[in-house]
Design a protein around this motif. Structure first.
Motif, PDB file in Angstrom:
ATOM      1  N   ALA A   1       6.580 -18.227  -7.503  1.00  0.00           N
ATOM      2  CA  ALA A   1       6.971 -18.684  -6.160  1.00  0.00           C
ATOM      3  C   ALA A   1       5.804 -19.397  -5.488  1.00  0.00           C
ATOM      4  O   ALA A   1       5.966 -20.477  -4.909  1.00  0.00           O
ATOM      5  CB  ALA A   1       7.432 -17.492  -5.318  1.00  0.00           C
ATOM      6  N   HIS A   2       4.611 -18.808  -5.591  1.00  0.00           N
ATOM      7  CA  HIS A   2       3.434 -19.429  -4.961  1.00  0.00           C
ATOM      8  C   HIS A   2       3.129 -20.783  -5.599  1.00  0.00           C
ATOM      9  O   HIS A   2       2.824 -21.755  -4.908  1.00  0.00           O
ATOM     10  CB  HIS A   2       2.217 -18.502  -5.090  1.00  0.00           C
ATOM     11  N   VAL A   3       3.234 -20.842  -6.919  1.00  0.00           N
ATOM     12  CA  VAL A   3       2.960 -22.103  -7.619  1.00  0.00           C
ATOM     13  C   VAL A   3       3.986 -23.167  -7.202  1.00  0.00           C
ATOM     14  O   VAL A   3       3.665 -24.355  -7.081  1.00  0.00           O
ATOM     15  CB  VAL A   3       2.975 -21.873  -9.150  1.00  0.00           C
ATOM     16  N   ALA A   4       5.212 -22.713  -6.927  1.00  0.00           N
ATOM     17  CA  ALA A   4       6.259 -23.658  -6.490  1.00  0.00           C
ATOM     18  C   ALA A   4       6.074 -24.064  -5.025  1.00  0.00           C
ATOM     19  O   ALA A   4       6.872 -24.835  -4.488  1.00  0.00           O
ATOM     20  CB  ALA A   4       7.641 -23.032  -6.697  1.00  0.00           C
ATOM     21  N   GLY A   5       5.058 -23.494  -4.369  1.00  0.00           N
ATOM     22  CA  GLY A   5       4.782 -23.900  -2.984  1.00  0.00           C
ATOM     23  C   GLY A   5       5.377 -22.987  -1.936  1.00  0.00           C
ATOM     24  O   GLY A   5       5.269 -23.266  -0.734  1.00  0.00           O
ATOM     25  N   LEU A   6       6.033 -21.903  -2.363  1.00  0.00           N
ATOM     26  CA  LEU A   6       6.608 -20.978  -1.386  1.00  0.00           C
ATOM     27  C   LEU A   6       5.545 -20.000  -0.905  1.00  0.00           C
ATOM     28  O   LEU A   6       4.665 -19.602  -1.673  1.00  0.00           O
ATOM     29  CB  LEU A   6       7.748 -20.159  -2.003  1.00  0.00           C
ATOM     30  N   ARG A   7       5.646 -19.582   0.339  1.00  0.00           N
ATOM     31  CA  ARG A   7       4.828 -18.485   0.840  1.00  0.00           C
ATOM     32  C   ARG A   7       5.671 -17.215   0.790  1.00  0.00           C
ATOM     33  O   ARG A   7       6.892 -17.263   0.985  1.00  0.00           O
ATOM     34  CB  ARG A   7       4.373 -18.742   2.279  1.00  0.00           C
ATOM     35  N   THR A   8       5.037 -16.099   0.533  1.00  0.00           N
ATOM     36  CA  THR A   8       5.763 -14.831   0.422  1.00  0.00           C
ATOM     37  C   THR A   8       4.966 -13.738   1.149  1.00  0.00           C
ATOM     38  O   THR A   8       3.804 -13.928   1.480  1.00  0.00           O
ATOM     39  CB  THR A   8       5.931 -14.405  -1.052  1.00  0.00           C
ATOM     40  N   THR A   9       5.616 -12.596   1.336  1.00  0.00           N
ATOM     41  CA  THR A   9       4.902 -11.431   1.841  1.00  0.00           C
ATOM     42  C   THR A   9       4.688 -10.447   0.679  1.00  0.00           C
ATOM     43  O   THR A   9       5.236 -10.634  -0.409  1.00  0.00           O
ATOM     44  CB  THR A   9       5.689 -10.736   2.966  1.00  0.00           C
ATOM     45  N   ALA A  10       3.906  -9.414   0.935  1.00  0.00           N
ATOM     46  CA  ALA A  10       3.674  -8.371  -0.071  1.00  0.00           C
ATOM     47  C   ALA A  10       3.894  -7.022   0.608  1.00  0.00           C
ATOM     48  O   ALA A  10       3.585  -6.869   1.799  1.00  0.00           O
ATOM     49  CB  ALA A  10       2.249  -8.457  -0.604  1.00  0.00           C
ATOM     50  N   THR A  11       4.451  -6.066  -0.122  1.00  0.00           N
ATOM     51  CA  THR A  11       4.730  -4.759   0.469  1.00  0.00           C
ATOM     52  C   THR A  11       4.226  -3.640  -0.437  1.00  0.00           C
ATOM     53  O   THR A  11       3.882  -3.862  -1.595  1.00  0.00           O
ATOM     54  CB  THR A  11       6.248  -4.546   0.677  1.00  0.00           C
ATOM     55  N   MET A  12       4.248  -2.436   0.119  1.00  0.00           N
ATOM     56  CA  MET A  12       3.986  -1.237  -0.690  1.00  0.00           C
ATOM     57  C   MET A  12       4.803  -0.094  -0.093  1.00  0.00           C
ATOM     58  O   MET A  12       4.743   0.140   1.115  1.00  0.00           O
ATOM     59  CB  MET A  12       2.505  -0.867  -0.661  1.00  0.00           C
ATOM     60  N   MET A  13       5.596   0.566  -0.913  1.00  0.00           N
ATOM     61  CA  MET A  13       6.247   1.800  -0.478  1.00  0.00           C
ATOM     62  C   MET A  13       5.477   2.956  -1.111  1.00  0.00           C
ATOM     63  O   MET A  13       5.468   3.114  -2.333  1.00  0.00           O
ATOM     64  CB  MET A  13       7.706   1.848  -0.939  1.00  0.00           C
ATOM     65  N   TYR A  14       4.792   3.733  -0.272  1.00  0.00           N
ATOM     66  CA  TYR A  14       3.958   4.811  -0.789  1.00  0.00           C
ATOM     67  C   TYR A  14       4.547   6.162  -0.355  1.00  0.00           C
ATOM     68  O   TYR A  14       5.431   6.224   0.518  1.00  0.00           O
ATOM     69  CB  TYR A  14       2.519   4.672  -0.245  1.00  0.00           C
ATOM     70  N   GLY A  15       4.053   7.228  -0.968  1.00  0.00           N
ATOM     71  CA  GLY A  15       4.454   8.565  -0.528  1.00  0.00           C
ATOM     72  C   GLY A  15       5.575   9.196  -1.333  1.00  0.00           C
ATOM     73  O   GLY A  15       6.165  10.186  -0.906  1.00  0.00           O
ATOM     74  N   SER A  16       5.876   8.645  -2.516  1.00  0.00           N
ATOM     75  CA  SER A  16       6.919   9.272  -3.345  1.00  0.00           C
ATOM     76  C   SER A  16       6.265  10.102  -4.454  1.00  0.00           C
ATOM     77  O   SER A  16       6.031  11.298  -4.267  1.00  0.00           O
ATOM     78  CB  SER A  16       7.875   8.214  -3.907  1.00  0.00           C
ATOM     79  N   VAL A  17       5.952   9.474  -5.576  1.00  0.00           N
ATOM     80  CA  VAL A  17       5.437  10.243  -6.714  1.00  0.00           C
ATOM     81  C   VAL A  17       4.065   9.768  -7.183  1.00  0.00           C
ATOM     82  O   VAL A  17       3.527  10.295  -8.158  1.00  0.00           O
ATOM     83  CB  VAL A  17       6.421  10.165  -7.912  1.00  0.00           C
ATOM     84  N   GLU A  18       3.517   8.781  -6.495  1.00  0.00           N
ATOM     85  CA  GLU A  18       2.273   8.180  -6.979  1.00  0.00           C
ATOM     86  C   GLU A  18       1.050   8.968  -6.518  1.00  0.00           C
ATOM     87  O   GLU A  18       1.101   9.734  -5.557  1.00  0.00           O
ATOM     88  CB  GLU A  18       2.170   6.716  -6.504  1.00  0.00           C
ATOM     89  N   THR A  19      -0.070   8.729  -7.201  1.00  0.00           N
ATOM     90  CA  THR A  19      -1.345   9.331  -6.796  1.00  0.00           C
ATOM     91  C   THR A  19      -2.052   8.368  -5.828  1.00  0.00           C
ATOM     92  O   THR A  19      -1.721   7.173  -5.788  1.00  0.00           O
ATOM     93  CB  THR A  19      -2.256   9.537  -8.023  1.00  0.00           C
ATOM     94  N   PRO A  20      -3.067   8.852  -5.099  1.00  0.00           N
ATOM     95  CA  PRO A  20      -3.838   7.929  -4.243  1.00  0.00           C
ATOM     96  C   PRO A  20      -4.454   6.791  -5.046  1.00  0.00           C
ATOM     97  O   PRO A  20      -4.513   5.657  -4.583  1.00  0.00           O
ATOM     98  CB  PRO A  20      -4.917   8.841  -3.641  1.00  0.00           C
ATOM     99  N   GLU A  21      -4.900   7.094  -6.269  1.00  0.00           N
ATOM    100  CA  GLU A  21      -5.519   6.046  -7.091  1.00  0.00           C
ATOM    101  C   GLU A  21      -4.497   4.954  -7.437  1.00  0.00           C
ATOM    102  O   GLU A  21      -4.843   3.779  -7.532  1.00  0.00           O
ATOM    103  CB  GLU A  21      -6.092   6.645  -8.391  1.00  0.00           C
ATOM    104  N   GLU A  22      -3.234   5.373  -7.629  1.00  0.00           N
ATOM    105  CA  GLU A  22      -2.212   4.373  -7.961  1.00  0.00           C
ATOM    106  C   GLU A  22      -1.884   3.495  -6.751  1.00  0.00           C
ATOM    107  O   GLU A  22      -1.568   2.309  -6.899  1.00  0.00           O
ATOM    108  CB  GLU A  22      -0.963   5.072  -8.518  1.00  0.00           C
ATOM    109  N   ARG A  23      -1.971   4.057  -5.541  1.00  0.00           N
ATOM    110  CA  ARG A  23      -1.813   3.215  -4.338  1.00  0.00           C
ATOM    111  C   ARG A  23      -2.912   2.153  -4.314  1.00  0.00           C
ATOM    112  O   ARG A  23      -2.673   0.995  -3.992  1.00  0.00           O
ATOM    113  CB  ARG A  23      -1.918   4.064  -3.068  1.00  0.00           C
ATOM    114  N   LEU A  24      -4.122   2.581  -4.638  1.00  0.00           N
ATOM    115  CA  LEU A  24      -5.240   1.630  -4.614  1.00  0.00           C
ATOM    116  C   LEU A  24      -5.077   0.575  -5.704  1.00  0.00           C
ATOM    117  O   LEU A  24      -5.357  -0.605  -5.489  1.00  0.00           O
ATOM    118  CB  LEU A  24      -6.570   2.372  -4.759  1.00  0.00           C
ATOM    119  N   GLU A  25      -4.602   1.019  -6.881  1.00  0.00           N
ATOM    120  CA  GLU A  25      -4.363   0.048  -7.969  1.00  0.00           C
ATOM    121  C   GLU A  25      -3.382  -1.025  -7.501  1.00  0.00           C
ATOM    122  O   GLU A  25      -3.556  -2.222  -7.776  1.00  0.00           O
ATOM    123  CB  GLU A  25      -3.818   0.787  -9.204  1.00  0.00           C
TER     124      GLU A  25
END
Ligand code: SF4
Length: 418
Positions: A204-228
């Protein structure tokens, strides 16, 4: 490095690495994390302006074959309370959005196997014909992948066709945590692996589109995986510069198969502040008042956020999982100004559009967000009769609907602009 040394490095404009981020996220006092994040916000946005957008969050269908176990919104194919919105219903929602100063539609939905790529193209064209100035911020990376698989076309070609039909930008939904171990546990690995999500955004970025980025945290991941997750986003942003903003929200467990408990406000603020520190190549961070409520949303402005997100008008996904906060434009502006900032309307590109709309045009107050549909029972829009369906139930419904009036397989005209 010790926490004071890492703090000094950040204050000198240095970039944190994975080990710095871990030390801060797990060990720094919350007040220090907030101060560091707030200093970065102030450097990036020195005028004390906090922005927000007026747009509407429309979910065009809740029928989905992905079956993520953290999702309370989707319905399986054939469910009585599954829905697809008719074009005319979407037009009515746009009319309501324009009336309160909105200029964009955020359009996302389930992976419905009975909506082919042509349906999306016709919808986008019909919207643009009728509302040429409206911006379409639509289809998260897993939806684009779903269409790529359904149509057997490469992702780049799907994006190209959607852009030709009117797509303006892509929302960052469906990222959850960009670590495949977590995605397997959330049953969202098959809808998009971490690499596939990143890959769609890169195309999408290469095609010239701008996008947003998200994160849904607090389910089964570790703190290190949030950072990854954060470091994967930072790497792509370094490469393309295509993300306009980052939004983190906490997993909402009610009515989901996965269940569990929701992260606390402090965990949210620590995660937001850490994101502000790690994502140094992102200009904008949004406060997630939709999952945190207005008060924590307001507090986010002291923990790195420079934007209050969207007025939203309608919300279906988070509400299905138990969160039902509402802030109209008046309330968003009140929270921004009460925190000592200047409130300004923006577009998806974070260009300032002006003063709060309600101060220029009288707008009725809203004390609840709309929902996609108020009725129950599956009633399929008549226009679907002309599109190819994959499931037997949909094929039968469409053949029955098309029989009296049209030859099956002949697509009806998209509604003409007024
Ligand atoms: S999160 Fe999206 S893809 Fe996953 S089940 Fe819900 S609607 Fe489908």
């Amino acid at each position: 490095m010790s926490i004071p040394e890492i703090a000094a490095k950040i204050r000198a404009g240095g970039r944190v690495d994975a080990s710095d981020a871990r030390a801060l996220y797990l060990g720094a006092p919350t007040a220090l994390l907030g101060r560091l994040a707030d200093e970065i916000r102030a450097r990036k946005h020195p005028g004390r302006t906090v922005t927000y957008i007026i747009d509407r969050n429309v979910n065009y269908t809740n029928v989905c074959v992905a079956r993520c176990n953290f999702c309370a919104f989707y319905r399986p194919v054939g469910a009585r309370d599954g829905y697809v919105l008719a074009f005319e219903e979407i037009f009515r929602k746009i009319d309501g959005t324009l009336a309160v100063g909105g200029e964009q539609l955020l359009l996302q939905g389930g992976h419905n196997p009975d909506l082919p790529l042509e349906w999306y193209e016709d919808l986008f064209r019909a919207v643009k014909a009728r509302y040429p100035a409206l911006r379409l911020h639509a289809l998260s990376p897993p939806e684009v992948l779903h269409l790529s698989r359904l149509s057997r076309l490469p992702v780049g070609e799907v994006i190209g066709r959607l852009v030709a039909a009117g797509l303006d930008s892509i929302p960052g939904g469906g990222a959850e945590i960009l670590v495949d171990r977590v995605r397997r546990l959330l049953n969202c690995h098959s809808k998009a692996t971490a690499d596939e999500w990143i890959g769609v955004m890169r195309e999408a970025h290469v095609a010239g589109l701008r996008t947003t980025a998200t994160m849904m945290y607090g389910s089964v991941e570790t703190p290190e995986e949030r950072l990854e997750h954060l470091f994967r986003l930072r790497a792509l942003q370094d490469e393309t510069g295509g993300f306009t903003a980052f939004i983190a929200w906490s997993y909402q467990p009610e009515h989901t198969e996965l269940a569990g408990v929701e992260a606390t406000a402090v965990e949210y603020l620590r995660t937001l502040a850490t994101a502000r520190i790690v994502l140094d190549s992102f200009d904008n961070l949004q406060a997630s008042w939709v999952t945190q409520g207005g008060k924590v949303g307001q507090l986010s402005l002291a923990f790195g956020a420079n934007d209050m997100g969207s007025v939203m008008i309608e919300e279906n996904v988070v509400r299905a999982a138990g969160a039902s906060y509402c802030m109209d434009e008046v309330e968003i502006v009140r929270n921004i100004e009460d925190a000592g900032f200047v409130a300004r309307r923006r577009n998806m590109h974070y260009q300032i559009l002006g003063e709060p709309f309600f101060r220029t045009v009288p707008v009725p107050r809203r004390f609840g967000l709309d929902v996609a549909r108020t009725g129950d029972g599956f009633d399929e829009p008549a226009e679907l009769a002309g599109y190819a369906a994959r499931t037997r139930a949909a094929r039968q419904r469409r053949e029955a609907a098309a029989a009296p009036q049209a030859t099956a397989g002949t697509r009806p005209e998209a509604p003409a602009p007024e």
